[in-house]
Design an enzyme around this catalytic site. Sequence first.
Site, PDB file in Angstrom:
ATOM      1  CG  HIS A  26      49.562  83.157 -17.256  1.00 54.32           C
ATOM      2  ND1 HIS A  26      48.522  82.824 -18.078  1.00 54.32           N
ATOM      3  CD2 HIS A  26      50.582  82.338 -17.615  1.00 54.32           C
ATOM      4  CE1 HIS A  26      48.888  81.867 -18.905  1.00 54.32           C
ATOM      5  NE2 HIS A  26      50.134  81.553 -18.641  1.00 54.32           N
TER       6      HIS A  26
ATOM      7  CB  ILE B 163      42.290  75.626 -20.909  1.00 48.56           C
ATOM      8  CG1 ILE B 163      41.537  76.952 -20.904  1.00 48.56           C
ATOM      9  CG2 ILE B 163      43.135  75.523 -22.165  1.00 48.56           C
ATOM     10  CD1 ILE B 163      40.439  77.045 -21.956  1.00 48.56           C
TER      11      ILE B 163
ATOM     12  CE  LYS C  89      52.853  83.064 -26.960  1.00 43.81           C
ATOM     13  NZ  LYS C  89      53.478  81.776 -26.703  1.00 43.81           N
TER      14      LYS C  89
ATOM     15  NE  ARG D 173      54.720  77.264 -18.354  1.00 42.34           N
ATOM     16  CZ  ARG D 173      54.622  75.953 -18.351  1.00 42.34           C
ATOM     17  NH1 ARG D 173      55.131  75.264 -17.356  1.00 42.34           N
ATOM     18  NH2 ARG D 173      53.997  75.319 -19.317  1.00 42.34           N
ATOM     19  CB  CYS D 174      61.495  77.149 -17.080  1.00 43.31           C
ATOM     20  SG  CYS D 174      62.286  78.484 -16.159  1.00 43.31           S
TER      21      CYS D 174
END
Length: 756
Positions: free
Chosen positions: A698, A435, A116, A519-520
């Site tokens: 990812h 997940i 992050k 990725r939005c």
Amino acid sequence: MVTTHNLGFPRIGAKRELKFALEDYWAGRQTGQELTATAEDLRRQNWHQQTGIDLSPVGDFSLYDQVLDMSVTLGNLPERVASQAGSQTDAYFRAARGRGADDNACCATAAGEMTKWFDTNYHYIVPEFSADTEFELNPERLLTQLAEARAQGVNAKPVIIGPVTYLWLGKTSDNSNRLDLLERLLPAYARLLETLADAGAEWVQIDEPALVTDLDANWRYAFNLAYHQLKSNRPKLLLATYFGELRSNLQLACELPVAGIHLDAVSAPQEVSRVADWLPTHKVLSLGVINGRNVWKADLNTLLDWLEPLHAKLGERLWLAPSCSLLHVPVDLTREDELDEEIHAWLAFAVQKLDELQVLARALNEGCNSVTQALADNQQAIDSRRTSYRVINPQVRAAVAGLQASLGNRQSPYPHRIALQQQALKLPTFPTTTIGSFPQTREIRQARLQFRKGELTDQAYQEQMQSEIARCIRVQEDLGLDVLVHGEPERNDMVEYFGEQLDGFAFTRFGWVQSYGSRCVKPPILFGDIQRPDAMTVDWIRYAQSLTDKPVKGMLTGPVTILNWSFVRDDQPRKDSCLQLALAIREEVQDLEKAGVNIIQIDEAALREGLPLRRADWEQYLEWAINSFRIAANGVQDATQIHTHMCYSEFNDIIEAIARMDADVITIETSRSDMELLDAFKDFEYPNDIGPGVYDIHSPNVPAQKQITTLMKLAAERIPAERLWVNPDCGLKTRNWEEVTPALEAMVAAARELRA
């Protein structure tokens, strides 16, 4: 005259043009030239939308991530990436995703670690260092964008990440001290600044947000060393800080030899007068007065009352800007023609925030009479929101006021609970699960769109989603997974889906924000008190469980994550909103249990990112955040197993707080960092079950069985094998079945090998 400028603009495009261009390029449907043309067109649009401000940013546009861009500019891509054949673009995307568009999956390369960006929901690619790291300037990207801007008549201000923050963001692979690289790094920065000056840049924005964090004496010395070495370079440097207060670093920042400093006046309003007094008279003070991280209209009249004395004192030394890059908000509110009119009037997206900035500047430069109508319209919107009956729900407020501490406690301690759960579930050692989400195919997305447009009936939509759920259950049974999920085909987003079913939220059609790369996300807008009118997930989970004898997890998003991944209201403490969410999720948990669901996962992926940037403030946040999770989770019987999930943040320093959540099982990201999380267990014995993610979802790379068993054996050195789960590190919605199926086959095979 007040100068206006912008720190950064959303790069995805109003219609997510960058997302689709990237995904087409990665899939081989678009050439590199076509991707470049799309990027150029987006930059042209971005600068056009910033017309009217005095200085527009250049270099804020990125194909994937601005930190990775800086690594390229400094010639610091990992050797495993840079040494492979292919174009610079291939190397760039290998570092970001694990392989370039033309690479073969059989020779895939590990992606860079992703985490992050400070306390936001944006992810960056972590710079990699070692004692042998060398830097080699590659300014092509910045020079190209600067030339484009100048050709369009844009008064351009290049934007770069500062040298100290760049080192602060990175990690070393050999335990060397990354600050030892500063003397090697600074010549590259000096050459970069001179190169930008030669290209016509008068000002360069140099971002040093590390200044709003806790810095020891070595890092503080590094700032002094860096900027005293760079002060002889020609461009004027605007040192930009944002996301928090300078606190003990205030004097340091003010005394650095730069031409100006940018202060986040939204996060640190109490520091403005101190900085204005302390800053030497030859330096510019840029104030970030428009919130770059939230979507509410600014109260322009109140801001002007506060700014006018500062303007009288500073004169032309006063600059105005958003608090940080507008990367964190949607592009343009004018496209939202389906949004409730009253709520629409309360909002401002990136384009509107720059309009607000220009109103403030004109009022200061020409007097408030020059913008009378704009100020009156703004005041009407502010008053409307403040007095709207839709914001306050007395019933919800009474429920929060009556909360008892006992609501956050399970009936029995973990050892007693886990014994009952093992007896009921009869799972093997190293149980396998995922997940929550499975690939969101084109057909799924098309069905949701048709349903939203009214082109698909309720029954037809439900049948199509049930068909996809049945497919997911069959696949998982065929793979041999132990704990199944329903796949979440009905969910557009893990936060938006729940917000749509809760009172107090509003939603946009085009309010997209970049999370990373392509990725939005489209964050809900939390405008009022929160209440759950009806069950949100029970029917879908009950249907999935009817198809199998294996346990199916109920899948929920936790209160802290819904809060942190929404545009939250700013008229009450975040804690109060989180407790309202906790009560709503608690009701859903209890309804799932009543429906016979005996494993319930409550994702708190965003717990870490809400952590304040200063360690002294951590405990206050963690106290209410963990309490909110416990209230949501702990209204169940001992035999009901509560899971939670966390991903893509640093967790080592809060592992004891995570243990206080008392979830029976936590699944947590560790794959990109090579099980770095396990270092936390050297001195802390995690008490409950844990699933360290072994499959980096990812990246398109498919993990090998050996790779997974190696990671799990590392985990078993720190955590007893009987408390370990085997799982991916996040949901699988962004991947395709061709990648997911072999990856999960390898994961299940690894678990069987470990059991043997």
